[in-house]
Design a protein around this motif. Structure first.
Motif, PDB file in Angstrom:
ATOM      1  N   LEU A  31       4.798 -11.827 -30.593  1.00 42.39           N
ATOM      2  CA  LEU A  31       4.904 -10.424 -30.207  1.00 42.39           C
ATOM      3  C   LEU A  31       6.226 -10.097 -29.515  1.00 42.39           C
ATOM      4  O   LEU A  31       6.466  -8.956 -29.137  1.00 42.39           O
ATOM      5  CB  LEU A  31       3.739 -10.054 -29.278  1.00 42.39           C
ATOM      6  CG  LEU A  31       2.353 -10.113 -29.907  1.00 42.39           C
ATOM      7  CD1 LEU A  31       1.278  -9.936 -28.845  1.00 42.39           C
ATOM      8  CD2 LEU A  31       2.209  -9.063 -31.001  1.00 42.39           C
ATOM      9  N   GLY A  32       7.064 -11.116 -29.324  1.00 41.33           N
ATOM     10  CA  GLY A  32       8.343 -10.905 -28.649  1.00 41.33           C
ATOM     11  C   GLY A  32       8.186 -10.596 -27.172  1.00 41.33           C
ATOM     12  O   GLY A  32       8.957  -9.832 -26.595  1.00 41.33           O
ATOM     13  N   MET A  33       7.187 -11.201 -26.551  1.00 41.95           N
ATOM     14  CA  MET A  33       6.882 -10.942 -25.150  1.00 41.95           C
ATOM     15  C   MET A  33       7.009 -12.229 -24.350  1.00 41.95           C
ATOM     16  O   MET A  33       6.861 -13.316 -24.892  1.00 41.95           O
ATOM     17  CB  MET A  33       5.430 -10.433 -25.009  1.00 41.95           C
ATOM     18  CG  MET A  33       5.122  -9.180 -25.774  1.00 41.95           C
ATOM     19  SD  MET A  33       3.342  -8.861 -25.838  1.00 41.95           S
ATOM     20  CE  MET A  33       3.099  -8.149 -24.240  1.00 41.95           C
ATOM     21  N   VAL A  77       0.078 -12.034 -20.783  1.00 44.52           N
ATOM     22  CA  VAL A  77      -1.164 -12.159 -20.009  1.00 44.52           C
ATOM     23  C   VAL A  77      -1.481 -10.838 -19.312  1.00 44.52           C
ATOM     24  O   VAL A  77      -2.619 -10.363 -19.329  1.00 44.52           O
ATOM     25  CB  VAL A  77      -1.085 -13.331 -19.008  1.00 44.52           C
ATOM     26  CG1 VAL A  77      -2.277 -13.324 -18.072  1.00 44.52           C
ATOM     27  CG2 VAL A  77      -0.990 -14.648 -19.755  1.00 44.52           C
ATOM     28  N   ARG A  78      -0.490 -10.222 -18.705  1.00 44.40           N
ATOM     29  CA  ARG A  78      -0.692  -8.940 -18.011  1.00 44.40           C
ATOM     30  C   ARG A  78      -1.227  -7.888 -18.991  1.00 44.40           C
ATOM     31  O   ARG A  78      -2.172  -7.162 -18.696  1.00 44.40           O
ATOM     32  CB  ARG A  78       0.630  -8.488 -17.384  1.00 44.40           C
ATOM     33  CG  ARG A  78       0.540  -7.251 -16.551  1.00 44.40           C
ATOM     34  CD  ARG A  78       1.837  -6.921 -15.795  1.00 44.40           C
ATOM     35  NE  ARG A  78       3.025  -6.903 -16.645  1.00 44.40           N
ATOM     36  CZ  ARG A  78       3.984  -7.804 -16.600  1.00 44.40           C
ATOM     37  NH1 ARG A  78       3.923  -8.829 -15.784  1.00 44.40           N
ATOM     38  NH2 ARG A  78       5.035  -7.704 -17.397  1.00 44.40           N
ATOM     39  N   THR A  79      -0.651  -7.830 -20.174  1.00 45.26           N
ATOM     40  CA  THR A  79      -1.062  -6.851 -21.172  1.00 45.26           C
ATOM     41  C   THR A  79      -2.479  -7.127 -21.673  1.00 45.26           C
ATOM     42  O   THR A  79      -3.280  -6.200 -21.818  1.00 45.26           O
ATOM     43  CB  THR A  79      -0.077  -6.868 -22.358  1.00 45.26           C
ATOM     44  OG1 THR A  79       1.223  -6.551 -21.852  1.00 45.26           O
ATOM     45  CG2 THR A  79      -0.462  -5.858 -23.415  1.00 45.26           C
ATOM     46  N   ARG A  81       9.756   3.676 -22.827  1.00 42.01           N
ATOM     47  CA  ARG A  81       8.490   3.370 -22.158  1.00 42.01           C
ATOM     48  C   ARG A  81       8.299   1.864 -22.143  1.00 42.01           C
ATOM     49  O   ARG A  81       8.526   1.201 -23.149  1.00 42.01           O
ATOM     50  CB  ARG A  81       7.307   4.004 -22.891  1.00 42.01           C
ATOM     51  CG  ARG A  81       7.180   5.475 -22.675  1.00 42.01           C
ATOM     52  CD  ARG A  81       5.865   5.956 -23.229  1.00 42.01           C
ATOM     53  NE  ARG A  81       5.629   7.313 -22.783  1.00 42.01           N
ATOM     54  CZ  ARG A  81       4.438   7.852 -22.692  1.00 42.01           C
ATOM     55  NH1 ARG A  81       3.376   7.150 -23.028  1.00 42.01           N
ATOM     56  NH2 ARG A  81       4.282   9.070 -22.271  1.00 42.01           N
ATOM     57  N   SER A  82       7.837   1.360 -21.008  1.00 39.29           N
ATOM     58  CA  SER A  82       7.523  -0.062 -20.938  1.00 39.29           C
ATOM     59  C   SER A  82       6.263  -0.320 -21.760  1.00 39.29           C
ATOM     60  O   SER A  82       5.545   0.602 -22.144  1.00 39.29           O
ATOM     61  CB  SER A  82       7.283  -0.478 -19.483  1.00 39.29           C
ATOM     62  OG  SER A  82       6.055   0.069 -19.012  1.00 39.29           O
ATOM     63  N   TRP A  83       5.994  -1.584 -21.982  1.00 39.18           N
ATOM     64  CA  TRP A  83       4.774  -1.972 -22.699  1.00 39.18           C
ATOM     65  C   TRP A  83       3.548  -1.398 -21.992  1.00 39.18           C
ATOM     66  O   TRP A  83       2.660  -0.827 -22.620  1.00 39.18           O
ATOM     67  CB  TRP A  83       4.706  -3.497 -22.775  1.00 39.18           C
ATOM     68  CG  TRP A  83       3.473  -3.999 -23.451  1.00 39.18           C
ATOM     69  CD1 TRP A  83       2.285  -4.299 -22.867  1.00 39.18           C
ATOM     70  CD2 TRP A  83       3.286  -4.234 -24.847  1.00 39.18           C
ATOM     71  NE1 TRP A  83       1.383  -4.714 -23.801  1.00 39.18           N
ATOM     72  CE2 TRP A  83       1.972  -4.678 -25.030  1.00 39.18           C
ATOM     73  CE3 TRP A  83       4.113  -4.114 -25.956  1.00 39.18           C
ATOM     74  CZ2 TRP A  83       1.465  -5.010 -26.274  1.00 39.18           C
ATOM     75  CZ3 TRP A  83       3.599  -4.449 -27.200  1.00 39.18           C
ATOM     76  CH2 TRP A  83       2.291  -4.885 -27.346  1.00 39.18           C
ATOM     77  N   ASP A  84       3.497  -1.556 -20.656  1.00 42.09           N
ATOM     78  CA  ASP A  84       2.344  -1.065 -19.895  1.00 42.09           C
ATOM     79  C   ASP A  84       2.219   0.451 -19.973  1.00 42.09           C
ATOM     80  O   ASP A  84       1.116   0.984 -20.085  1.00 42.09           O
ATOM     81  CB  ASP A  84       2.436  -1.506 -18.432  1.00 42.09           C
ATOM     82  CG  ASP A  84       2.202  -3.003 -18.266  1.00 42.09           C
ATOM     83  OD1 ASP A  84       1.559  -3.612 -19.138  1.00 42.09           O
ATOM     84  OD2 ASP A  84       2.665  -3.554 -17.249  1.00 42.09           O
ATOM     85  N   GLU A  85       3.342   1.172 -19.908  1.00 44.16           N
ATOM     86  CA  GLU A  85       3.298   2.635 -20.011  1.00 44.16           C
ATOM     87  C   GLU A  85       2.795   3.069 -21.384  1.00 44.16           C
ATOM     88  O   GLU A  85       2.008   4.011 -21.495  1.00 44.16           O
ATOM     89  CB  GLU A  85       4.685   3.231 -19.758  1.00 44.16           C
ATOM     90  CG  GLU A  85       5.151   3.123 -18.331  1.00 44.16           C
ATOM     91  CD  GLU A  85       6.618   3.478 -18.160  1.00 44.16           C
ATOM     92  OE1 GLU A  85       6.955   3.919 -17.052  1.00 44.16           O
ATOM     93  OE2 GLU A  85       7.416   3.306 -19.113  1.00 44.16           O
TER      94      GLU A  85
END
Length: 141
Positions: free
Chosen positions: A32-34, A40-42, A89-93
């Motif tokens: 996923l390129g993370m 883990v957070r996502t 936008r960040s991943w979380d946003e």
């Protein structure tokens, strides 16, 4: 209201998992390129909302899942709608923008289920469970 510093302050969370599981998470994160932390957070945030992000909001009509103009899915269209060329936008946003109604829907559904005595909340046990006899028929089966 929290100050900007409190909203962006980071804290460490540690957990222990079997080596095979960590390797799977690492591989999936790389696909996923993370980073592993971001992955883990996502996944934790996604699990808090729902295991699957719905393709549509409750007020959108159902369709066959294809956006004929671009050849993409409804979900792809929702992702594109949540983005703009001017702001990043960040991943979380982005995840929050796509799942914003899940928590409200869960809360409303749990309230309805409790009102109809199909689900009970126990503070002592720290969560929700089916109410005794919730799905019995009129004969008590």
């Amino acid at each position: 209201m929290a100050s900007d510093g409190a909203e962006t302050e980071r804290k460490t969370v540690m957990t222990y998992v079997p080596a095979y599981q960590k390797e799977r998470w690492k591989t999936h994160a790389e696909e996923l390129g993370m980073s592993q932390s971001e992955f883990v957070r996502t996944m934790v945030q996604a699990g808090r909302r729902d295991f699957e992000i719905p393709d549509r909001t409750p007020d959108e009509p159902e369709s066959d899942g294809a956006d004929e103009s671009s050849g993409g899915s409804e979900f792809e269209s929702r992702v594109l709608d949540a983005l703009s060329p001017a702001d990043h936008r960040s991943w979380d946003e982005l995840l929050d923008a796509l799942t914003d109604d899940i928590e409200d829907r869960l809360d409303e559904t749990l309230q309805d289920l409790q009102a109809s005595n199909r689900v009970q909340y126990s503070g002592r046990h720290g969560g929700y469970a089916l109410a005794p006899g919730a799905f019995e028929d009129d004969d008590g089966r």
